[in-house]
Design an enzyme around this catalytic site. Structure first.
Site, PDB file in Angstrom:
ATOM      1  N   HIS A  37      41.220  24.262  30.880  1.00 14.39           N
ATOM      2  CA  HIS A  37      41.712  23.588  32.436  1.00 14.39           C
ATOM      3  C   HIS A  37      40.612  22.434  32.913  1.00 14.39           C
ATOM      4  CE1 HIS A  37      38.346  26.763  33.128  1.00 14.39           C
ATOM      5  NE2 HIS A  37      37.754  25.609  33.675  1.00 14.39           N
TER       6      HIS A  37
HETATM    7  P1  TYD Z   1      37.968  30.741  34.346  1.00 13.35           P
HETATM    8  O1  TYD Z   1      37.286  29.645  35.135  1.00 13.35           O
HETATM    9  O2  TYD Z   1      39.245  30.199  33.717  1.00 13.35           O
HETATM   10  O3  TYD Z   1      37.086  30.819  32.776  1.00 13.35           O
HETATM   11  P2  TYD Z   1      36.527  30.100  31.721  1.00 13.35           P
HETATM   12  O4  TYD Z   1      36.590  28.532  32.180  1.00 13.35           O
HETATM   13  O5  TYD Z   1      35.264  30.435  31.192  1.00 13.35           O
HETATM   14  O6  TYD Z   1      37.698  30.407  30.605  1.00 13.35           O
HETATM   15  O7  TYD Z   1      38.202  32.036  35.155  1.00 13.35           O
HETATM   16  C1  TYD Z   1      38.503  33.308  34.425  1.00 13.35           C
HETATM   17  C2  TYD Z   1      38.801  34.349  35.719  1.00 13.35           C
HETATM   18  O8  TYD Z   1      37.599  34.467  36.121  1.00 13.35           O
HETATM   19  C3  TYD Z   1      39.504  33.534  36.696  1.00 13.35           C
HETATM   20  O9  TYD Z   1      40.642  34.719  36.943  1.00 13.35           O
HETATM   21  C4  TYD Z   1      38.832  33.314  38.138  1.00 13.35           C
HETATM   22  C5  TYD Z   1      37.539  34.161  37.720  1.00 13.35           C
HETATM   23  N1  TYD Z   1      36.404  33.583  38.278  1.00 13.35           N
HETATM   24  C6  TYD Z   1      35.902  33.905  39.545  1.00 13.35           C
HETATM   25  O10 TYD Z   1      36.582  34.744  40.231  1.00 13.35           O
HETATM   26  N2  TYD Z   1      34.673  33.246  39.968  1.00 13.35           N
HETATM   27  C7  TYD Z   1      33.955  32.320  39.081  1.00 13.35           C
HETATM   28  O11 TYD Z   1      33.088  31.742  39.612  1.00 13.35           O
HETATM   29  C8  TYD Z   1      34.749  31.885  37.964  1.00 13.35           C
HETATM   30  C9  TYD Z   1      33.996  30.913  36.961  1.00 13.35           C
HETATM   31  C10 TYD Z   1      35.779  32.628  37.523  1.00 13.35           C
END
Ligand code: TYD
Length: 143
Positions: free
Chosen positions: A59
């Site tokens: 993303h």
């Molecule tokens: P995501 O940011 O996509 O993780 P990564 O970049 O590490 O792959 O987040 C994964 C899930 O966690 C998404 O459903 C949202 C949740 N999340 C939160 O609720 N709060 C946060 O601060 C973060 C980073 C993620």
């Protein structure tokens, strides 16, 4: 230019102050608005990665600034600003990578016991994410 140069936009290495106390361990220090070029509103960390099978990221953010640190182990960070793409092996625990807006990023190739820590300039807001690659390309072309 070395293999370690970060070429994509809105990124760069984030070196930390470090005290190597030999057998007594290593101390790394991160101070907001000194070592990190923004005010920190949120910190999260990632553990229990299933190594080769794990994939995170995929993303970009519209406005958020983050810095990612590999506290333990190593991983491969893929960066794409819509024009330039590169992959960086991240393994030093005293040097993070800045992840600014408009930067598609993926994390793969985790070593055993890899632990990541991310500091962010704002609270979690899903509406601020771009999770579709075509939308990301449109976003960077129009911003
Ligand atoms: P995501 O940011 O996509 O993780 P990564 O970049 O590490 O792959 O987040 C994964 C899930 O966690 C998404 O459903 C949202 C949740 N999340 C939160 O609720 N709060 C946060 O601060 C973060 C980073 C993620």
């Amino acid at each position: 230019m070395s293999d370690n140069d970060i070429l994509v936009k809105n990124s760069g290495w984030v070196p930390l102050k470090q005290f190597d106390d030999g057998r007594d361990g290593m101390l790394c220090i991160l101070e907001a608005q000194r070592d990190i070029p923004f005010e920190i509103k949120r910190i999260y960390y990632i553990t229990n990665l299933q190594n080769a099978r794990s994939l995170r990221g995929k993303h970009a953010h519209k406005t958020l600034w983050q810095a990612i640190f590999c506290i333990s182990g190593s991983f491969l960070l893929g960066l794409d600003d819509g024009i330039t793409r590169q992959e960086i092996q991240v393994w030093r625990n005293d040097q993070g990578v800045l992840l600014g807006p408009g930067l598609w990023h993926t994390m793969t190739g985790f070593s055993g016991g890899c632990v990541l820590m991310v500091v962010a300039s704002d609270y979690y807001d899903e509406s601020e994410y771009i999770r579709n690659y075509d939308e990301f390309v449109k976003f960077v072309r129009t911003s």
